[in-house]
Design a protein around this motif. Structure first.
Motif, PDB file in Angstrom:
ATOM      1  N   ASP A   1      28.872 -49.491  95.097  1.00  0.00           N
ATOM      2  CA  ASP A   1      28.760 -48.091  94.685  1.00  0.00           C
ATOM      3  C   ASP A   1      28.964 -47.186  95.901  1.00  0.00           C
ATOM      4  OD1 ASP A   1      27.964 -45.583  93.876  1.00  0.00           O
ATOM      5  OD2 ASP A   1      26.409 -46.355  92.548  1.00  0.00           O
ATOM      6  N   PRO A   2      29.966 -46.302  95.878  1.00  0.00           N
ATOM      7  CA  PRO A   2      30.250 -45.449  97.034  1.00  0.00           C
ATOM      8  C   PRO A   2      29.477 -44.136  97.015  1.00  0.00           C
ATOM      9  CG  PRO A   2      31.959 -45.158  95.402  1.00  0.00           C
ATOM     10  CD  PRO A   2      30.971 -46.162  94.819  1.00  0.00           C
ATOM     11  N   SER A   3      28.324 -44.110  96.344  1.00  0.00           N
ATOM     12  CA  SER A   3      27.602 -42.852  96.175  1.00  0.00           C
ATOM     13  C   SER A   3      27.076 -42.282  97.486  1.00  0.00           C
ATOM     14  CB  SER A   3      26.443 -43.045  95.195  1.00  0.00           C
ATOM     15  OG  SER A   3      26.912 -43.436  93.931  1.00  0.00           O
ATOM     16  N   LEU A   4      26.843 -43.136  98.464  1.00  0.00           N
ATOM     17  CA  LEU A   4      26.365 -42.662  99.764  1.00  0.00           C
ATOM     18  C   LEU A   4      27.461 -42.840 100.797  1.00  0.00           C
ATOM     19  CD1 LEU A   4      22.697 -43.943 100.173  1.00  0.00           C
ATOM     20  CD2 LEU A   4      23.465 -41.597  99.973  1.00  0.00           C
ATOM     21  N   GLU A   5      27.653 -41.822 101.594  1.00  0.00           N
ATOM     22  CA  GLU A   5      28.601 -41.920 102.692  1.00  0.00           C
ATOM     23  C   GLU A   5      27.863 -41.668 103.997  1.00  0.00           C
ATOM     24  OE1 GLU A   5      31.931 -39.388 102.195  1.00  0.00           O
ATOM     25  OE2 GLU A   5      32.822 -40.586 100.577  1.00  0.00           O
ATOM     26  N   VAL A   6      28.234 -42.426 105.021  1.00  0.00           N
ATOM     27  CA  VAL A   6      27.597 -42.305 106.325  1.00  0.00           C
ATOM     28  C   VAL A   6      28.652 -41.935 107.349  1.00  0.00           C
ATOM     29  CG1 VAL A   6      26.371 -43.533 108.158  1.00  0.00           C
ATOM     30  CG2 VAL A   6      25.781 -43.953 105.768  1.00  0.00           C
ATOM     31  N   ALA A   7      28.323 -41.008 108.229  1.00  0.00           N
ATOM     32  CA  ALA A   7      29.207 -40.633 109.319  1.00  0.00           C
ATOM     33  C   ALA A   7      28.412 -40.638 110.610  1.00  0.00           C
ATOM     34  CB  ALA A   7      29.801 -39.248 109.065  1.00  0.00           C
ATOM     35  N   VAL A   8      28.998 -41.165 111.675  1.00  0.00           N
ATOM     36  CA  VAL A   8      28.343 -41.183 112.984  1.00  0.00           C
ATOM     37  C   VAL A   8      29.280 -40.573 114.013  1.00  0.00           C
ATOM     38  CG1 VAL A   8      26.819 -43.142 112.553  1.00  0.00           C
ATOM     39  CG2 VAL A   8      29.134 -43.554 113.328  1.00  0.00           C
TER      40      VAL A   8
ATOM     41  N   CYS B   1      18.865 -49.478  89.311  1.00  0.00           N
ATOM     42  CA  CYS B   1      20.016 -49.703  90.167  1.00  0.00           C
ATOM     43  C   CYS B   1      19.655 -49.399  91.609  1.00  0.00           C
ATOM     44  CB  CYS B   1      21.189 -48.826  89.729  1.00  0.00           C
ATOM     45  SG  CYS B   1      22.702 -49.098  90.673  1.00  0.00           S
ATOM     46  N   SER B   2      20.248 -50.123  92.512  1.00  0.00           N
ATOM     47  CA  SER B   2      20.123 -49.829  93.927  1.00  0.00           C
ATOM     48  C   SER B   2      21.432 -50.219  94.588  1.00  0.00           C
ATOM     49  CB  SER B   2      18.953 -50.609  94.550  1.00  0.00           C
ATOM     50  OG  SER B   2      19.181 -51.997  94.434  1.00  0.00           O
ATOM     51  N   GLY B   3      21.750 -49.548  95.647  1.00  0.00           N
ATOM     52  CA  GLY B   3      23.008 -49.872  96.314  1.00  0.00           C
ATOM     53  C   GLY B   3      23.460 -48.729  97.182  1.00  0.00           C
ATOM     54  N   GLY B   4      24.756 -48.481  97.180  1.00  0.00           N
ATOM     55  CA  GLY B   4      25.308 -47.407  97.961  1.00  0.00           C
ATOM     56  C   GLY B   4      25.344 -47.685  99.442  1.00  0.00           C
ATOM     57  N   VAL B   5      25.286 -48.960  99.843  1.00  0.00           N
ATOM     58  CA  VAL B   5      25.290 -49.286 101.262  1.00  0.00           C
ATOM     59  C   VAL B   5      26.639 -48.934 101.863  1.00  0.00           C
ATOM     60  CG1 VAL B   5      25.036 -51.096 102.964  1.00  0.00           C
ATOM     61  CG2 VAL B   5      23.608 -51.111 100.928  1.00  0.00           C
ATOM     62  N   ASP B   6      26.615 -48.132 102.942  1.00  0.00           N
ATOM     63  CA  ASP B   6      27.846 -47.752 103.625  1.00  0.00           C
ATOM     64  C   ASP B   6      27.615 -47.949 105.125  1.00  0.00           C
ATOM     65  OD1 ASP B   6      30.391 -46.799 104.096  1.00  0.00           O
ATOM     66  OD2 ASP B   6      29.751 -44.702 104.174  1.00  0.00           O
ATOM     67  N   PHE B   7      28.485 -48.704 105.780  1.00  0.00           N
ATOM     68  CA  PHE B   7      28.344 -49.000 107.193  1.00  0.00           C
ATOM     69  C   PHE B   7      29.408 -48.243 107.987  1.00  0.00           C
ATOM     70  CE2 PHE B   7      26.565 -52.590 105.000  1.00  0.00           C
ATOM     71  CZ  PHE B   7      25.442 -52.919 105.740  1.00  0.00           C
ATOM     72  N   LYS B   8      28.983 -47.616 109.065  1.00  0.00           N
ATOM     73  CA  LYS B   8      29.925 -46.982 109.982  1.00  0.00           C
ATOM     74  C   LYS B   8      29.540 -47.379 111.397  1.00  0.00           C
ATOM     75  CE  LYS B   8      32.529 -45.002 107.072  1.00  0.00           C
ATOM     76  NZ  LYS B   8      32.050 -43.925 106.280  1.00  0.00           N
ATOM     77  N   ASP B   9      30.551 -47.508 112.251  1.00  0.00           N
ATOM     78  CA  ASP B   9      30.273 -47.868 113.634  1.00  0.00           C
ATOM     79  C   ASP B   9      31.019 -46.944 114.569  1.00  0.00           C
ATOM     80  OD1 ASP B   9      32.850 -49.401 114.754  1.00  0.00           O
ATOM     81  OD2 ASP B   9      32.604 -49.898 112.648  1.00  0.00           O
ATOM     82  N   LEU B  10      30.514 -46.838 115.788  1.00  0.00           N
ATOM     83  CA  LEU B  10      31.117 -45.997 116.813  1.00  0.00           C
ATOM     84  C   LEU B  10      31.034 -46.743 118.133  1.00  0.00           C
ATOM     85  CD1 LEU B  10      32.273 -43.227 117.649  1.00  0.00           C
ATOM     86  CD2 LEU B  10      29.918 -42.495 118.083  1.00  0.00           C
ATOM     87  N   ASN B  11      32.176 -46.925 118.769  1.00  0.00           N
ATOM     88  CA  ASN B  11      32.230 -47.637 120.046  1.00  0.00           C
ATOM     89  C   ASN B  11      32.160 -46.658 121.211  1.00  0.00           C
ATOM     90  OD1 ASN B  11      32.697 -50.165 118.722  1.00  0.00           O
ATOM     91  ND2 ASN B  11      34.783 -49.482 118.362  1.00  0.00           N
ATOM     92  N   PHE B  12      31.578 -47.090 122.309  1.00  0.00           N
ATOM     93  CA  PHE B  12      31.493 -46.237 123.494  1.00  0.00           C
ATOM     94  C   PHE B  12      31.508 -47.108 124.749  1.00  0.00           C
ATOM     95  CE2 PHE B  12      27.257 -46.984 121.706  1.00  0.00           C
ATOM     96  CZ  PHE B  12      26.607 -47.589 122.769  1.00  0.00           C
TER      97      PHE B  12
END
Length: 439
Positions: A214-221, A342-353
Motif C-alpha cells: 500500500d503506497p499510502s505513506l510516502e517518506v522523504a529524507v 489493515c496495516s502497511g504503507g511501509v516506505d523506505f528511503k535512503d540518503l548517502n553521505f
C-alpha cells in the motif's frame, strides 16, 4: 517454524546481499553495479516464500495430522485402560486358564494322595494275606499310579496354558503401554507443528501482507552530503499521507550506518552493529532530542489526515574515531488502522553521505542545544504552507531527495551494507507489529 521467511523484501536482502556481492566480484573498488543491482536479488528464500493461502493450507494440514494423532492417543489410552479390566478377552482367558490349572493341581494332589494310600495298603497287608488280597492291593496301586500320572500330565498342560494366557495378557499390556507412549510423542510433535503453523500464519497476518504494498505513506529524507566524525549533523525526514482518508497509528523509523570500505570482507560473520551511527530525533511537538534505541525505536506520529505530512529532524553523530568513508541514513514509516483491519504503507528511503575524519588538531565543536529549532516550513510556488499541530503539513516537500535504493555510483560493498541496514529497519517494523498484535 525455523527462521521466518515472511519478513519482507528488505530482510531477505539484508541477509543475502553481502554474500551475493562477494561472489559476484572479488573486489569492490572501482566496480559499479548494473541498473538492476539496486533491486532485491532473486533467492531461493524468496521463491519459497509462502503465500497466505499456502500458510492456511499448512495450518489445515497440521490440524488434520494433529486430530489423527489425538485420536490415536485416545485409542491407545482406551486400550491400556481396557487391558486393566477383568472383562477384557485376554484377561478372561487368563483367568479361565488359571482356574483350570488350579483344578488340575488339586486333582493331581488328590491322585497323589490316593496313590500314597494304595501303596500304604500294600505295606499294611497282614503276613497271612491271601493271594487274592495281595493281587487286589497291587491292582489298586497300579490304578492309583495311572490316575496320578494322568493328573500330573493334566496339571502340566493346564499350567502351560495358564502361563501362555498370562503371558499374552502381560505382552498385550506392555505393547499397549508402548503404543501409548509413542502416541503421546506423535501427538506432542503434531501439536507443536500445529502451533508453529498457526503462529506462522498469525505472524504473516499480523505483518499485513495485503497492505505491505500500500503506497499510502510516502517518506522523504534530505540533509548534508558530508558529515564530520565527532560532530553532530542534522537531517530532515517527512512522512506524508497520500491516501484519500486519515491513516491511524502512523509511526516513523530511522537508522543510520557507516558503510564498509571498498575491499572490506563482508560475509555472514560480519558484525554490522559496529557500523551503526546513533540517531536522535525531534519535531515541532517533541522539541527535545530523543535517541532512537531498540527499546524506543519508533517516532509516534499518530493519526495523519488526508494529504498531511509530519516533519522530523534527525541528528546523527558519527564516532569521533571513525575513519573517512561513506555513510547512509534510512527513513521509513508504517501505519495501522484503529479497527485492526489493515496495516502497511511501509516506505523506505535512503540518503548517502561522505564521512570526513575528525580534525585531530581542532577542538571539537559543541553539540547543538537540547532544544532544537522546529522543522522549517516548506513553500511551493509562493504558496506558504501552514504547519499543522504535531509537525504535520499539507504541502509536499520540494527539492531533490534521495532516491530509494543504492546510488548508481555506489560500490557493491556499500550497496550490500545499505541492504543490511534496510533489512534491520524492516526487522524493527516486524518486531513492533508482532509485539503490538500480542499486546
Amino acid at each position: 517454524m525455523k527462521i521466518r521467511r515472511i519478513l519482507a523484501t528488505a530482510v531477505a536482502a539484508a541477509v543475502t546481499t553481502p554474500v551475493v556481492f562477494l561472489s559476484a566480484a572479488p573486489a569492490f573498488a572501482d566496480t559499479k553495479p548494473s541498473p538492476t543491482s539496486t533491486q532485491k536479488p532473486a533467492t531461493d528464500d524468496d521463491e519459497d516464500m509462502p503465500s497466505i493461502e499456502e500458510l492456511r493450507a499448512a495450518v489445515a494440514e497440521a490440524q488434520k495430522a494433529y486430530d489423527e494423532a489425538a485420536a490415536e492417543l485416545a485409542k491407545a489410552r482406551a486400550d491400556v485402560e481396557a487391558l486393566t479390566k477383568d472383562d477384557h478377552p485376554l484377561a478372561v482367558a487368563a483367568a479361565a486358564a488359571k482356574k483350570t490349572a488350579d483344578e488340575a493341581a488339586a486333582a493331581k494332589t488328590a491322585a497323589d494322595e490316593a496313590l500314597a494310600k494304595a501303596e500304604q495298603a500294600v505295606k499294611d497287608l497282614p503276613v497271612d494275606a491271601t493271594e487274592e488280597q495281595k493281587a487286589a492291593a497291587a491292582a489298586a496301586v497300579t490304578a492309583a499310579k495311572t490316575a496320578a500320572d494322568e493328573a500330573a500330565a493334566a496339571k502340566t498342560a493346564a499350567d502351560t496354558k495358564a502361563k501362555e494366557a498370562s503371558t499374552a495378557l502381560d505382552d498385550a499390556r506392555v505393547q499397549a503401554f508402548r503404543v501409548l507412549e509413542l502416541a503421546k510423542k506423535v501427538e506432542k510433535a503434531a501439536k507443536k507443528d500445529l502451533d508453529d503453523a498457526k503462529e506462522e500464519l498469525a505472524f504473516y497476518e499480523d505483518m499485513g501482507e495485503e497492505c505491505t504494498e500500500d503506497p499510502s505513506l510516502e517518506v522523504a529524507v534530505s540533509g548534508p552530503k558530508k558529515v564530520t566524525a565527532g560532530e553532530p549533523a542534522v537531517f530532515s525526514m517527512r512522512v506524508t499521507n497520500t491516501s484519500d482518508h486519515t491513516l491511524n497509528l502512523v509511526n516513523a523509523f530511522a537508522n543510520a550506518t557507516r558503510l564498509p570500505e571498498p575491499g572490506d570482507v563482508i560475509d555472514d560473520e560480519t558484525d554490522f552493529s559496529k557500523l551503526l551511527i546513533p540517531v536522535e530525533w525531534s519535531s515541532a511537538d517533541v522539541l527535545e532530542w530523543t535517541p532512537i534505541t531498540e527499546k524506543f525505536d519508533s517516532i509516534e506520529v499518530g493519526d495523519l489526515t488526508k494529504g498531511a505530512s509530519y516533519d522530523v529532524k534527525l541528528r546523527l553523530t558519527v564516532d569521533a574515531k571513525a575513519a573517512a568513508g561513506k555513510g547512509a541514513l534510512f527513513g521509513y514509516a508504517d501505519y495501522e488502522d484503529n479497527d485492526g483491519s489493515c496495516s502497511g504503507g511501509v516506505d523506505f528511503k535512503d540518503l548517502n553521505f561522505d564521512i570526513l575524519a575528525a580534525d585531530k588538531g581542532d577542538k571539537p565543536k559543541p553539540k547543538p542545544t537540547d532544544t532544537p529549532t522546529p522543522a522549517p516550513t516548506v513553500t511551493t510556488g509562493g504558496n506558504t504552507n501552514t504547519t499543522q499541530q504535531g509537525g504535520r503539513s499539507n504541502t509536499p516537500v520540494n527539492g531533490t531527495l534521495a532516491a530509494t535504493g543504492a546510488n548508481d555510483t555506489l560500490p557493491l560493498g556499500f550497496a550490500a551494507a545499505g541492504a543490511v541496514a534496510l533489512g534491520a529497519g524492516a526487522l524493527v517494523v516486524a518486531r513492533r507489529r508482532k509485539a503490538g498484535a500480542q499486546a
